[in-house]
Write an enzyme that holds these catalytic residues in place. Structure first.
Site, PDB file in Angstrom:
ATOM      1  CD  GLU A 183      -3.257  34.165   9.813  1.00  0.00           C
ATOM      2  OE1 GLU A 183      -3.501  35.110  10.604  1.00  0.00           O
ATOM      3  OE2 GLU A 183      -2.316  34.190   9.004  1.00  0.00           O
ATOM      4  CE1 TYR A 195      -6.932  33.680   2.647  1.00  0.00           C
ATOM      5  CE2 TYR A 195      -8.033  35.053   1.015  1.00  0.00           C
ATOM      6  CZ  TYR A 195      -8.006  33.932   1.812  1.00  0.00           C
ATOM      7  OH  TYR A 195      -9.061  33.048   1.791  1.00  0.00           O
ATOM      8  CB  VAL A 196      -3.720  33.321  -2.708  1.00  0.00           C
ATOM      9  CG1 VAL A 196      -4.323  32.804  -4.011  1.00  0.00           C
ATOM     10  CG2 VAL A 196      -2.475  34.149  -2.978  1.00  0.00           C
ATOM     11  N   GLY A 249      -2.273  27.613  -5.884  1.00  0.00           N
ATOM     12  CA  GLY A 249      -1.634  26.695  -6.819  1.00  0.00           C
ATOM     13  C   GLY A 249      -1.428  27.294  -8.196  1.00  0.00           C
ATOM     14  N   GLY A 281       0.175  30.197  -8.630  1.00  0.00           N
ATOM     15  CA  GLY A 281       1.366  31.042  -8.586  1.00  0.00           C
ATOM     16  C   GLY A 281       1.098  32.462  -8.148  1.00  0.00           C
ATOM     17  N   GLY A 307       0.528  33.724  -5.063  1.00  0.00           N
ATOM     18  CA  GLY A 307       1.323  34.107  -3.899  1.00  0.00           C
ATOM     19  C   GLY A 307       2.763  34.378  -4.279  1.00  0.00           C
ATOM     20  CG  ASN A 366       0.144  29.007   6.868  1.00  0.00           C
ATOM     21  OD1 ASN A 366       0.019  28.143   5.999  1.00  0.00           O
ATOM     22  ND2 ASN A 366      -0.319  30.227   6.730  1.00  0.00           N
ATOM     23  CE1 TYR A 405       5.268  33.293   2.230  1.00  0.00           C
ATOM     24  CE2 TYR A 405       5.245  32.640   4.521  1.00  0.00           C
ATOM     25  CZ  TYR A 405       4.661  33.297   3.457  1.00  0.00           C
ATOM     26  OH  TYR A 405       3.470  33.960   3.625  1.00  0.00           O
TER      27      TYR A 405
END
Length: 159
Positions: free
Chosen positions: A27, A87-88, A94, A96, A98, A125, A132
């Site tokens: 970020e 956070y991942v 990719g 899954g 999150g 983002n 989402y």
């Protein structure tokens, strides 16, 4: 490949701090991270903490986190669940992770009778926004988030 989501424990503080730093770098705000392992132990796992953490593991290795707390809606007269950070690690994106943490948080919200599950995302983002929106979340465009922090917060409190 086995993903598991579990409640964070005090022993996760260093891993959580690592994820927080990685998120801050992503970020472009690494300079804002003041957290230490000791501060995380106290603020998330301390006796009076209202904050909780989930840890996502792949084959037993932490690859992501969700930091959350219960909020409150006066209009609903019910608690809500607020996701402070998700956070991942890049290597696990990719898979899954999150979505799995979001689903677990939704389950926690439902189990606790929450009327809402909310979070914020930076407007640039796009990868997160796509996730989402894919799960059915909607932006709250009519709301503007405000913040007092640092010296401004202290000055206002004292004045």
């Amino acid at each position: 490949m086995a993903l598991t989501i579990r409640e964070g424990v005090r022993g996760d503080a260093a891993a959580l701090l690592g994820f927080i730093r990685e998120l801050a770098i992503y970020e472009k705000a690494e300079h804002e991270v003041a957290a230490t392992v000791e501060m995380i132990e106290s603020s998330i796992f301390g006796e009076t903490s209202v904050t909780r953490a989930l840890v996502c593991e792949k084959d037993g290795v932490p690859v992501g986190m969700a930091i959350w707390f219960f909020s409150y809606s006066t209009w609903q007269a019910r608690n809500g669940l607020y996701l402070e950070d998700l956070y991942v690690t890049p290597a696990a994106r990719g898979l899954g992770a999150g979505k799995a943490m979001l689903k677990r948080l939704a389950q926690i919200a439902v189990e606790n009778g929450c009327g809402r599950f909310e979070w914020s995302v930076l407007d640039w983002n796009e990868p997160a926004i796509r996730v989402y929106e894919a799960i059915g979340a909607e932006p709250m465009s009519e709301w503007i988030r405000y913040r007092l922090s640092g010296e401004t917060l202290k000055s206002f409190a004292e004045g």
